[in-house]
Design a protein around this motif. Structure first.
Motif, short mmCIF file in Angstrom:
data_model
loop_
_atom_site.label_atom_id
_atom_site.label_comp_id
_atom_site.label_asym_id
_atom_site.label_seq_id
_atom_site.Cartn_x
_atom_site.Cartn_y
_atom_site.Cartn_z
N ASP A 56 0.85 -1.21 0.00
CA ASP A 56 0.00 0.00 0.00
C ASP A 56 0.88 1.25 0.00
OD1 ASP A 56 -2.11 -1.69 0.30
OD2 ASP A 56 -2.36 -1.35 2.46
N HIS A 57 2.09 1.07 0.55
CA HIS A 57 2.98 2.22 0.72
C HIS A 57 4.42 1.72 0.67
CE1 HIS A 57 5.06 5.54 2.61
NE2 HIS A 57 5.35 4.82 3.68
N GLN A 58 5.31 2.47 0.01
CA GLN A 58 6.74 2.12 0.01
C GLN A 58 7.51 3.25 0.67
OE1 GLN A 58 7.92 -0.26 -3.90
NE2 GLN A 58 7.13 1.75 -4.43
N SER A 59 8.38 2.91 1.61
CA SER A 59 9.14 3.96 2.28
C SER A 59 10.39 4.33 1.49
CB SER A 59 9.53 3.52 3.69
OG SER A 59 10.20 2.28 3.61
N ALA A 60 10.83 3.45 0.59
CA ALA A 60 12.03 3.73 -0.22
C ALA A 60 11.83 3.18 -1.63
CB ALA A 60 13.26 3.14 0.46
N GLY A 61 10.74 3.60 -2.27
CA GLY A 61 10.44 3.15 -3.64
C GLY A 61 11.60 3.51 -4.56
N LYS A 62 12.01 2.58 -5.39
CA LYS A 62 13.19 2.81 -6.24
C LYS A 62 12.78 3.17 -7.66
CE LYS A 62 15.05 -1.31 -5.48
NZ LYS A 62 16.03 -2.41 -5.56
#
Ligand code: BTN
Length: 241
Positions: free
Chosen positions: A36-42
């Motif tokens: 639902d959420h990425q804290s460090a999407g690349k």
């Protein structure tokens, strides 16, 4: 057709990182990781992919079959066609592909694709699609370049609806990877053919006109001295002028 098996997380640093680690531990072809959420999407070239909670589809798909060392470069363009079709189907609006891996609407980016691979064993295709635009979460720089389906079309599409449409089209497109007919689909949505661009390749920056896309999804350029050059995917990026 690929049989998908989805693993859903509320939060991850990056679905690609998780999916790569599952793949190294033997996860099956068709494993899909969603957060639902990425804290460090690349993003590509070490960039950050902004992934606010519930505002987008952030997913990574593991594939172990259907590609080889010769067509590995086509995975990202095939995925771009699948993502464009899913976006068009649900939003009712035309999506454009900026070579090689960005989907645009209204001149701004709403989807990015990052393929990582451990060859010859597997590839992980990461796809991020902005469904809602959360202004406070996007940096100042992103305001002028990023957009969402809601902002462009007024349509609110849920991550689950987008996941279903994307996986349907992805399975269809990837099963055609050995046929190059898909290039027509890719080219007809091109956001760069016919445009003057700036190419960034390592330390080199130069101007060119994008004139076509070849059978390997390479971008054919005409340089100011009228000579031709073909860009292949990799660490090259282009800016439209
Ligand atoms: C780019 O625009 O340069 C590529 C962006 C790719 C973002 C997706 S979101 C799901 C997957 N997990 C990641 O960490 N990145 C990809």
């Amino acid at each position: 057709m690929i049989e998908f098996s989805t693993i859903h997380f509320e939060e991850l640093d990056s679905t690609n990182t998780k999916c790569m680690s599952l793949a190294r531990n033997g996860a099956a072809h068709g494993t899909v990781v969603i957060a639902d959420h990425q804290s460090a999407g690349k993003g590509r070239r070490g960039r950050y992919f902004c992934s606010p909670k519930g505002a987008g589809l952030y997913c990574s798909v593991l594939i172990r079959e259907g590609f080889n060392m010769e067509n590995i470069n086509l995975i990202t363009p095939y995925t771009a066609v699948a993502a464009a079709k899913a976006i068009e189907e649900l939003s009712g609006h035309e999506a454009k592909i900026k070579w090689v891996n960005d989907i645009f609407m209204g001149g701004r980016k709403l989807c990015g694709i990052l393929t990582e691979a451990s060859l010859p064993d597997f590839a992980v295709i990461g796809i991020g699609i902005n469904l809602l635009y959360v202004k406070d979460e996007f940096t100042e720089e992103l305001h002028s370049i990023a957009t969402s389906i809601e902002e462009q079309t007024g349509k609110i599409i849920t991550p689950i609806e987008m996941e279903k449409a994307l996986l349907f089209h992805l399975s269809n497109e990837l099963s055609k990877i050995s046929s190059k007919a898909f290039l027509n689909e890719y080219k007809k949505r091109s956001f760069v053919i016919g445009k003057e661009i700036e190419v960034h390749s390592g330390n080199e920056i130069y101007n060119a006109k994008a004139i076509d896309i070849d059978d390997n999804a390479g971008l054919i350029l005409e340089l100011p001295d009228k000579t031709k050059r073909t860009l292949i995917t990799g660490e090259v990026s282009i800016r439209i002028k």
